[in-house]
Write an enzyme that holds these catalytic residues in place. Structure first.
Site, PDB file in Angstrom:
ATOM      1  N   LYS A  10       0.812  -1.221   0.000  1.00 48.41           N
ATOM      2  CA  LYS A  10       0.000   0.000   0.000  1.00 48.41           C
ATOM      3  C   LYS A  10       0.850   1.278   0.000  1.00 48.41           C
ATOM      4  O   LYS A  10       2.057   1.228   0.270  1.00 48.41           O
ATOM      5  CB  LYS A  10      -0.919  -0.021   1.226  1.00 48.41           C
ATOM      6  N   PHE A  58     -15.508   4.224   6.591  1.00 50.77           N
ATOM      7  CA  PHE A  58     -14.144   4.578   6.189  1.00 50.77           C
ATOM      8  C   PHE A  58     -13.911   4.425   4.685  1.00 50.77           C
ATOM      9  O   PHE A  58     -12.779   4.567   4.220  1.00 50.77           O
ATOM     10  CB  PHE A  58     -13.125   3.742   6.973  1.00 50.77           C
ATOM     11  N   ARG A  86      -1.807 -14.337   4.893  1.00 53.29           N
ATOM     12  CA  ARG A  86      -2.500 -13.656   5.994  1.00 53.29           C
ATOM     13  C   ARG A  86      -1.701 -13.766   7.296  1.00 53.29           C
ATOM     14  O   ARG A  86      -1.684 -12.842   8.101  1.00 53.29           O
ATOM     15  CB  ARG A  86      -3.921 -14.205   6.143  1.00 53.29           C
ATOM     16  N   THR A  92      -5.229  -7.009  10.804  1.00 52.67           N
ATOM     17  CA  THR A  92      -5.519  -5.753  10.086  1.00 52.67           C
ATOM     18  C   THR A  92      -5.037  -4.542  10.871  1.00 52.67           C
ATOM     19  O   THR A  92      -4.425  -3.632  10.311  1.00 52.67           O
ATOM     20  CB  THR A  92      -7.045  -5.633   9.848  1.00 52.67           C
ATOM     21  N   ARG A 103       2.617  -6.230   9.362  1.00 56.50           N
ATOM     22  CA  ARG A 103       1.888  -5.094   9.942  1.00 56.50           C
ATOM     23  C   ARG A 103       2.455  -4.687  11.303  1.00 56.50           C
ATOM     24  O   ARG A 103       2.466  -3.501  11.634  1.00 56.50           O
ATOM     25  CB  ARG A 103       0.400  -5.408  10.005  1.00 56.50           C
ATOM     26  N   ASN A 113      -2.060   0.379   6.712  1.00 54.99           N
ATOM     27  CA  ASN A 113      -1.570  -0.882   7.279  1.00 54.99           C
ATOM     28  C   ASN A 113      -0.695  -1.683   6.312  1.00 54.99           C
ATOM     29  O   ASN A 113      -0.594  -2.899   6.430  1.00 54.99           O
ATOM     30  CB  ASN A 113      -2.736  -1.707   7.835  1.00 54.99           C
ATOM     31  N   GLU A 127      -9.595 -10.776  -7.530  1.00 53.68           N
ATOM     32  CA  GLU A 127      -8.637  -9.672  -7.370  1.00 53.68           C
ATOM     33  C   GLU A 127      -7.462  -9.821  -8.334  1.00 53.68           C
ATOM     34  O   GLU A 127      -6.989  -8.826  -8.891  1.00 53.68           O
ATOM     35  CB  GLU A 127      -8.161  -9.615  -5.910  1.00 53.68           C
TER      36      GLU A 127
HETATM   37  P1  CMP Z   1      -7.654  -4.276   3.389  1.00 54.16           P
HETATM   38  O1  CMP Z   1      -7.260  -5.692   3.577  1.00 54.16           O
HETATM   39  O2  CMP Z   1      -6.978  -3.543   2.292  1.00 54.16           O
HETATM   40  O3  CMP Z   1      -9.231  -4.230   3.138  1.00 54.16           O
HETATM   41  C1  CMP Z   1     -10.051  -3.187   3.607  1.00 54.16           C
HETATM   42  C2  CMP Z   1      -9.275  -2.140   4.320  1.00 54.16           C
HETATM   43  O4  CMP Z   1     -10.032  -1.209   5.046  1.00 54.16           O
HETATM   44  C3  CMP Z   1      -8.420  -2.804   5.371  1.00 54.16           C
HETATM   45  O5  CMP Z   1      -7.369  -3.476   4.752  1.00 54.16           O
HETATM   46  C4  CMP Z   1      -8.025  -1.620   6.243  1.00 54.16           C
HETATM   47  O6  CMP Z   1      -6.793  -1.045   5.864  1.00 54.16           O
HETATM   48  C5  CMP Z   1      -9.154  -0.636   5.985  1.00 54.16           C
HETATM   49  N1  CMP Z   1      -9.857  -0.385   7.216  1.00 54.16           N
HETATM   50  C6  CMP Z   1     -10.460  -1.264   8.019  1.00 54.16           C
HETATM   51  N2  CMP Z   1     -10.992  -0.641   9.085  1.00 54.16           N
HETATM   52  C7  CMP Z   1     -10.694   0.670   8.942  1.00 54.16           C
HETATM   53  C8  CMP Z   1     -10.944   1.814   9.723  1.00 54.16           C
HETATM   54  N3  CMP Z   1     -11.630   1.736  10.868  1.00 54.16           N
HETATM   55  N4  CMP Z   1     -10.486   2.993   9.279  1.00 54.16           N
HETATM   56  C9  CMP Z   1      -9.793   3.069   8.112  1.00 54.16           C
HETATM   57  N5  CMP Z   1      -9.531   2.017   7.327  1.00 54.16           N
HETATM   58  C10 CMP Z   1      -9.965   0.824   7.750  1.00 54.16           C
END
Ligand code: CMP
Length: 139
Positions: A10, A58, A86, A92, A103, A113, A127
């Protein structure tokens, strides 16, 4: 079974020159990078890619972040690649991520992240197809 999964390095990570360090984590875990390219998504692409999250509070912030800098999209291949990726990524929210995970070591926050990884075989296939043509996958 041998699987393929889809990964994104990212904007927060590409910006801090962490592309190689993150790729090394994948390779050290036994995952092979069978496709890789650096791109910058358009807002329309980000909104489509993250469509499943369109009702989340978000969503706007997520899409703006994902187009803010280039990203590196990759296809990772290996035994149980989806679960293995994962595991290597960690939770996350970096605050919840285990020691040694990407992470835990690199992520700045739940939004910034550092990596995305597919969560299931169906989403992995979708994807991968969103970003790569079959000719770009070199096993
Ligand atoms: P990703 O695996 O890219 O898929 C969805 C993304 O949403 C997740 O990783 C996070 O980076 C993002 N995400 C999840 N929760 C939040 C949050 N509370 N605020 C901002 N981003 C979020």
């Amino acid at each position: 079974a041998v699987q393929r999964t889809f990964s994104i390095i990212k904007p927060d990570a590409t910006k801090r020159n962490l592309t190689g360090a993150i790729a090394a984590k994948f390779e050290e875990s036994g995952l092979r990078i069978v496709a890789s390219k650096r791109i910058q998504m358009t807002l329309a692409q980000a909104e489509t890619f993250y469509g499943v999250h369109s009702e989340r509070p978000f969503f706007g912030e997520l899409c703006e972040f994902m187009i803010s800098e280039p990203i590196v999209v990759q296809v990772l291949e290996g035994e149980d690649a989806i679960a293995k990726n994962r595991e290597v990524m960690g939770a996350t929210n970096p605050a919840d991520a285990a020691a040694g995970t990407i992470r835990k070591e690199f992520a700045l926050s739940i939004g910034e992240n550092s990596v995305h990884g597919s969560d299931a075989p169906e989403t992995a296939a979708e994807e991968i197809a969103f970003f790569f043509s079959g000719l770009e996958l070199v096993g």
